[in-house]
Design an enzyme around this catalytic site. Structure first.
Site, PDB file in Angstrom:
ATOM      1  N   GLY A  23       1.124  -1.065  -0.074  1.00  0.00           N
ATOM      2  CA  GLY A  23       0.051  -0.087   0.149  1.00  0.00           C
ATOM      3  C   GLY A  23       0.646   1.212   0.109  1.00  0.00           C
ATOM      4  O   GLY A  23       1.583   1.494   1.035  1.00  0.00           O
ATOM      5  N   PHE A  54      -0.483   7.554   2.576  1.00  0.00           N
ATOM      6  CA  PHE A  54       0.409   8.351   3.438  1.00  0.00           C
ATOM      7  C   PHE A  54       1.305   7.300   4.114  1.00  0.00           C
ATOM      8  O   PHE A  54       2.582   7.788   4.293  1.00  0.00           O
ATOM      9  CB  PHE A  54      -0.325   9.235   4.185  1.00  0.00           C
ATOM     10  CG  PHE A  54      -1.324  10.076   3.523  1.00  0.00           C
ATOM     11  CD1 PHE A  54      -0.455  11.336   2.950  1.00  0.00           C
ATOM     12  CD2 PHE A  54      -2.478  10.356   3.405  1.00  0.00           C
ATOM     13  CE1 PHE A  54      -1.203  12.280   2.369  1.00  0.00           C
ATOM     14  CE2 PHE A  54      -3.443  11.169   2.611  1.00  0.00           C
ATOM     15  CZ  PHE A  54      -2.494  12.259   2.442  1.00  0.00           C
ATOM     16  N   VAL A  98      -1.875  -7.717  -3.902  1.00  0.00           N
ATOM     17  CA  VAL A  98      -1.360  -8.830  -2.855  1.00  0.00           C
ATOM     18  C   VAL A  98      -2.919  -9.713  -2.732  1.00  0.00           C
ATOM     19  O   VAL A  98      -3.843  -9.258  -2.491  1.00  0.00           O
ATOM     20  CB  VAL A  98      -1.074  -8.081  -1.577  1.00  0.00           C
ATOM     21  CG1 VAL A  98      -0.993  -9.457  -0.610  1.00  0.00           C
ATOM     22  CG2 VAL A  98       0.283  -7.631  -1.837  1.00  0.00           C
ATOM     23  N   GLU A 146     -17.211  19.175   1.988  1.00  0.00           N
ATOM     24  CA  GLU A 146     -16.225  19.724   1.024  1.00  0.00           C
ATOM     25  C   GLU A 146     -16.826  19.542  -0.343  1.00  0.00           C
ATOM     26  O   GLU A 146     -16.872  20.502  -1.126  1.00  0.00           O
ATOM     27  CB  GLU A 146     -14.707  19.185   1.071  1.00  0.00           C
ATOM     28  CG  GLU A 146     -14.064  19.707   2.362  1.00  0.00           C
ATOM     29  CD  GLU A 146     -12.765  18.915   2.634  1.00  0.00           C
ATOM     30  OE1 GLU A 146     -12.090  19.564   3.645  1.00  0.00           O
ATOM     31  OE2 GLU A 146     -12.523  17.869   1.988  1.00  0.00           O
ATOM     32  N   ASP A 169      -5.372   3.504   8.294  1.00  0.00           N
ATOM     33  CA  ASP A 169      -6.738   3.245   8.449  1.00  0.00           C
ATOM     34  C   ASP A 169      -7.113   1.794   8.814  1.00  0.00           C
ATOM     35  O   ASP A 169      -7.836   1.351   9.360  1.00  0.00           O
ATOM     36  CB  ASP A 169      -7.326   3.668   7.283  1.00  0.00           C
ATOM     37  CG  ASP A 169      -7.343   5.155   7.090  1.00  0.00           C
ATOM     38  OD1 ASP A 169      -6.947   5.991   7.916  1.00  0.00           O
ATOM     39  OD2 ASP A 169      -7.705   5.594   5.870  1.00  0.00           O
ATOM     40  N   ALA A 217      -5.212  11.024   7.847  1.00  0.00           N
ATOM     41  CA  ALA A 217      -3.763  11.018   7.582  1.00  0.00           C
ATOM     42  C   ALA A 217      -2.873  11.344   8.645  1.00  0.00           C
ATOM     43  O   ALA A 217      -1.709  10.676   8.731  1.00  0.00           O
ATOM     44  CB  ALA A 217      -3.810  11.988   6.361  1.00  0.00           C
ATOM     45  N   GLN A 218      -3.022  12.237   9.699  1.00  0.00           N
ATOM     46  CA  GLN A 218      -2.259  12.402  10.641  1.00  0.00           C
ATOM     47  C   GLN A 218      -1.933  11.085  11.330  1.00  0.00           C
ATOM     48  O   GLN A 218      -0.656  10.797  11.788  1.00  0.00           O
ATOM     49  CB  GLN A 218      -2.686  13.332  11.704  1.00  0.00           C
ATOM     50  CG  GLN A 218      -2.056  14.907  10.958  1.00  0.00           C
ATOM     51  CD  GLN A 218      -0.658  14.935  11.162  1.00  0.00           C
ATOM     52  OE1 GLN A 218       0.111  14.504  11.989  1.00  0.00           O
ATOM     53  NE2 GLN A 218      -0.184  15.465  10.067  1.00  0.00           N
TER      54      GLN A 218
END
Length: 428
Positions: A16, A19, A84, A175, A305, A322-323
């Site tokens: 993967g 991020f 995979v 958004e 995640d 993401a953080q």
């Protein structure tokens, strides 16, 4: 797997390239390891800006970065575009669609995908937005429906084509709703002067009591007000239960006509074959210890995640943002290096540092939650722009995104309203 040389360095296989995966692959390069990154795509996608691709604000290439370019100078780092299929822990191998690959350390960073909560009709007819391809599909769908509405003679048909329904009041849904509302206000009337956009309605459905539930109540209320100021109809405690491609059905029996429904209501962790059911916890995430090590496995790690780690302040696991992925990846790199250098005293457990959360609703409209306060309006919007611009990979990408944003801000326009789709096999 062919053409990946055997090497005395310990091999880290990263599955993967989001991020977390990309950060690990880049950070471990030239530092005691041979790194192999596996991904179904050949590029990294900056997912926080997918909605701008979907609403014609940015080119797909602006938020994408080729993996191979990232490793031009890395002699011991390899990339393979592969899916995979199965992990073989007893053999310390992964089985892919292009062959098998052995590992000394395996890092699972496959992220999450759209969760339809078992609703087959919604999965069939609604449009998700987790990849660049899906964002382009939304852009195509939005513009195609404008073209169809222009030629529709029946007012009900035209209204159904113009209406947009967005499900999910998290950052993605908010958004998207704000961006489409600004298109309706500033852009579409110039493209389609013959059309009455007073007939176009944008509905945002959220099953909870407020939008942006992960943010503070202050920020949530501001975002709700911003959306309503833009003309978005916000429906709270409204659960969508069905969609047939033309009609949205709610749990209370009400219906809304719409030919376009965008699904941003939830995510679920991606799964890989070969791991027992006991390896998974809440939300299909992999259970890991404080070092991101898969429970019961010494050399398999999960980050981002797909990982479920509990802390005192996060009893149900960390937020899938993401953080978290970036911080877990950074610490795992340090711990693997300490392990390789035989310095176990340097290995540290993970502790999430919440740097804040943010979401933008539109021009000069954003909300930012910081550890010691909240921001809203223009200043929050400027902070949002800066943070996202700095996190985009590649100087060229940063430059083009900045130029696109400035042109859009000054002209109230975007120039990317193109319908781009592959040619059909029959030549159509």
């Amino acid at each position: 797997m062919h053409n990946i040389p055997e090497h005395p360095l310990r091999r880290v296989v990263v599955v993967g390239g989001g991020f977390a995966g990309l950060k690990i692959a880049r950070s471990l390069s030239r530092k005691h390891f041979q790194v192999v990154l596996l991904d179904k795509l050949n590029h990294h996608q900056f997912q926080p800006l997918l909605y701008q691709v979907a609403t014609s604000g940015l080119e797909p290439s602006s938020i994408s970065f080729p993996f191979r370019k990232a490793f031009h100078k890395e002699k011991f780092t390899h990339f393979r575009m592969a899916e995979v299929l199965e992990i073989l822990p007893s053999e310390k191998k992964v089985r892919t669609d292009i062959g098998e690959l052995s590992y000394d350390h395996l890092v699972i960073a496959v992220g999450a995908d759209t969760n339809y909560f078992g609703q087959a009709n919604i999965q069939r007819h609604a449009m998700p937005m987790k990849t660049v391809g899906e964002a382009l599909a939304i852009r195509n769908g939005l513009i195609e429906r404008m073209e169809m509405a222009l030629n529709a003679s029946d007012p009900e048909t035209r209204s159904s084509l113009l209406n947009v329904v967005i499900v999910g009041g998290g950052p993605t849904g908010v958004e998207l709703a704000g961006a489409i509302a600004e298109m309706k206000k500033y852009v579409l009337p110039k493209d389609y002067p013959e059309m009455d956009f007073g007939q176009m309605e944008i509905h945002l459905f959220e099953g909870g009591k407020r939008v942006l539930e992960a943010l503070s109540e202050t920020s949530s209320q501001k975002a709700n007000r911003y959306l309503e100021d833009l003309g978005v109809h916000v429906h709270l405690e409204a659960r969508v239960v069905d969609y047939d491609g033309s009609t949205v059905s709610l749990s209370d029996g009400s219906v809304f006509p719409a030919k376009l429904m965008l699904w941003a209501a939830g995510i679920k962790a991606n799964r890989l074959g070969g791991l027992p059911e006991s390896a998974y916890g809440r939300g299909g995430r992999l259970l890991v210890d404080a070092h991101n090590r898969l429970l019961g496995h010494e050399d398999i790690y999960a980050v981002g995640d797909v990982a479920l780690m509990t802390e005192k302040n996060w009893p149900n696991g960390h937020p899938q943002v993401a953080q978290v992925a970036i911080q877990q990846a950074a610490l795992l790199c340090k711990n693997l290096l300490a392990l390789a250098e035989n310095r176990p005293e340097k290995i540290r457990p993970f502790a999430y540092k919440d740097l804040g959360s943010m979401a933008t609703v539109g021009r000069n409209k954003a909300v930012v939650d910081l550890p010691k306060g909240h921001l809203g309006g223009f200043f929050a919007w400027a902070v949002w722009l800066f943070v996202h611009l700095m996190n985009i990979l590649g100087v060229k990408n940063k430059f083009f995104i900045f130029i696109n944003w400035m042109v859009s801000y000054l002209t109230y326009d975007q120039s990317l309203r193109l319908i781009i789709r592959p040619k059909d096999k029959d030549g159509a």
